[in-house]
Design a protein around this motif. Structure first.
Motif, mmCIF file in Angstrom:
data_model
loop_
_atom_site.group_PDB
_atom_site.id
_atom_site.type_symbol
_atom_site.label_atom_id
_atom_site.label_comp_id
_atom_site.label_asym_id
_atom_site.label_seq_id
_atom_site.Cartn_x
_atom_site.Cartn_y
_atom_site.Cartn_z
ATOM 1 N N ASN A 73 52.357 13.661 71.514
ATOM 2 C CA ASN A 73 52.053 14.241 70.831
ATOM 3 C C ASN A 73 51.981 14.773 68.917
ATOM 4 O O ASN A 73 52.032 15.212 68.584
ATOM 5 C CB ASN A 73 53.003 15.662 70.565
ATOM 6 N N SER A 74 51.753 12.916 68.695
ATOM 7 C CA SER A 74 51.027 12.696 67.553
ATOM 8 C C SER A 74 49.776 12.618 67.248
ATOM 9 O O SER A 74 49.280 11.845 68.371
ATOM 10 C CB SER A 74 51.592 12.488 66.802
ATOM 11 N N PRO A 75 48.815 13.093 66.653
ATOM 12 C CA PRO A 75 47.368 12.119 66.562
ATOM 13 C C PRO A 75 47.425 11.263 66.337
ATOM 14 O O PRO A 75 46.727 10.369 66.569
ATOM 15 C CB PRO A 75 46.909 13.271 65.712
ATOM 16 N N GLY A 76 47.907 10.903 64.464
ATOM 17 C CA GLY A 76 47.674 9.586 64.380
ATOM 18 C C GLY A 76 48.308 8.327 64.968
ATOM 19 O O GLY A 76 49.477 8.513 65.019
ATOM 20 N N TRP A 77 48.264 6.790 63.955
ATOM 21 C CA TRP A 77 49.208 5.814 64.315
ATOM 22 C C TRP A 77 49.679 5.663 63.212
ATOM 23 O O TRP A 77 48.963 5.841 61.673
ATOM 24 C CB TRP A 77 47.526 4.437 64.261
ATOM 25 N N ILE A 78 50.375 4.813 63.121
ATOM 26 C CA ILE A 78 50.985 4.502 61.813
ATOM 27 C C ILE A 78 51.636 3.369 62.110
ATOM 28 O O ILE A 78 52.449 2.819 62.935
ATOM 29 C CB ILE A 78 52.866 5.361 61.946
ATOM 30 N N THR A 99 56.615 6.003 72.860
ATOM 31 C CA THR A 99 55.297 6.078 71.533
ATOM 32 C C THR A 99 55.187 4.932 72.629
ATOM 33 O O THR A 99 55.614 4.668 73.707
ATOM 34 C CB THR A 99 56.213 5.702 70.519
ATOM 35 N N ARG A 100 53.845 4.459 72.586
ATOM 36 C CA ARG A 100 52.803 3.198 72.664
ATOM 37 C C ARG A 100 52.489 2.442 71.224
ATOM 38 O O ARG A 100 52.543 3.204 70.179
ATOM 39 C CB ARG A 100 51.919 3.529 73.337
ATOM 40 N N PHE A 101 52.045 1.566 71.762
ATOM 41 C CA PHE A 101 52.064 0.586 69.850
ATOM 42 C C PHE A 101 50.326 0.381 70.295
ATOM 43 O O PHE A 101 49.599 0.067 71.668
ATOM 44 C CB PHE A 101 52.882 -0.595 70.190
ATOM 45 N N ARG A 102 49.648 -0.112 69.179
ATOM 46 C CA ARG A 102 48.781 -1.037 69.598
ATOM 47 C C ARG A 102 48.463 -2.022 68.614
ATOM 48 O O ARG A 102 49.125 -1.930 66.993
ATOM 49 C CB ARG A 102 47.402 -0.181 69.480
ATOM 50 N N ILE A 103 47.598 -3.269 69.068
ATOM 51 C CA ILE A 103 47.645 -4.373 68.509
ATOM 52 C C ILE A 103 46.412 -5.248 67.848
ATOM 53 O O ILE A 103 45.397 -5.079 68.706
ATOM 54 C CB ILE A 103 48.852 -5.670 68.962
ATOM 55 N N LYS A 104 45.657 -5.362 66.263
ATOM 56 C CA LYS A 104 44.793 -5.898 66.316
ATOM 57 C C LYS A 104 44.391 -7.156 65.567
ATOM 58 O O LYS A 104 45.443 -7.620 64.612
ATOM 59 C CB LYS A 104 43.888 -4.675 65.057
ATOM 60 N N ALA A 105 43.827 -7.537 65.483
ATOM 61 C CA ALA A 105 43.427 -9.064 65.265
ATOM 62 C C ALA A 105 42.827 -9.149 63.868
ATOM 63 O O ALA A 105 41.986 -8.066 64.202
ATOM 64 C CB ALA A 105 42.815 -10.345 65.597
ATOM 65 N N ILE A 106 43.048 -9.764 63.013
ATOM 66 C CA ILE A 106 42.186 -10.071 61.369
ATOM 67 C C ILE A 106 41.740 -10.893 60.695
ATOM 68 O O ILE A 106 42.791 -11.897 61.237
ATOM 69 C CB ILE A 106 42.993 -9.524 60.192
#
Length: 124
Positions: A73-78, A99-106
């Protein structure tokens, strides 16, 4: 004597032009997303996330991975952390939260699209 001097000079110039074209033709891009995220060792306020490296680094080495969470129920990612490894221990999660998580490579070009985990519950 001028003809003998111009031939090697012309060959050197031509070689430099060809090398410049070859080197300049290398295309760098953002990496593809990390793969197969898994959430392990879940406690009331922490967990370990592991993932596999992207299939494509975009022609530039992967520098780090960004780990973010989104509470139900939260719109943003932390942002929860940055890792140079293929795993990261997330701490200070809210007890009794979903919650759910997301991962990005840089890489040096930019960030990949994210890969997301399923829904995780932190229960006491």
């Amino acid at each position: 004597m001028k003809k003998n001097f111009l031939k090697p000079f012309a060959l050197i110039c031509l070689s430099l032009v060809i090398m410049t074209i070859v080197v300049a033709n290398v295309v760098l891009e953002r990496p593809s997303p990390p793969r197969e995220p898994n959430v392990n060792y879940i406690t009331a306020t922490s967990c370990e996330i592991s993932y596999k490296a992207p299939l494509n680094d975009g022609g530039s080495p992967i520098l780090a991975y960004i780990i973010e969470c989104q509470y139900k129920n939260s719109p943003g990612w932390i942002q929860k952390g940055v890792s140079k490894e293929l795993k990261y221990t997330v701490i200070n999660m809210k007890e009794n939260s979903t919650t759910r998580f997301r991962i990005k490579a840089i890489n040096r070009v930019g960030e990949s699209d994210p890969v997301e985990t399923g829904i995780i519950e932190f229960k006491y």
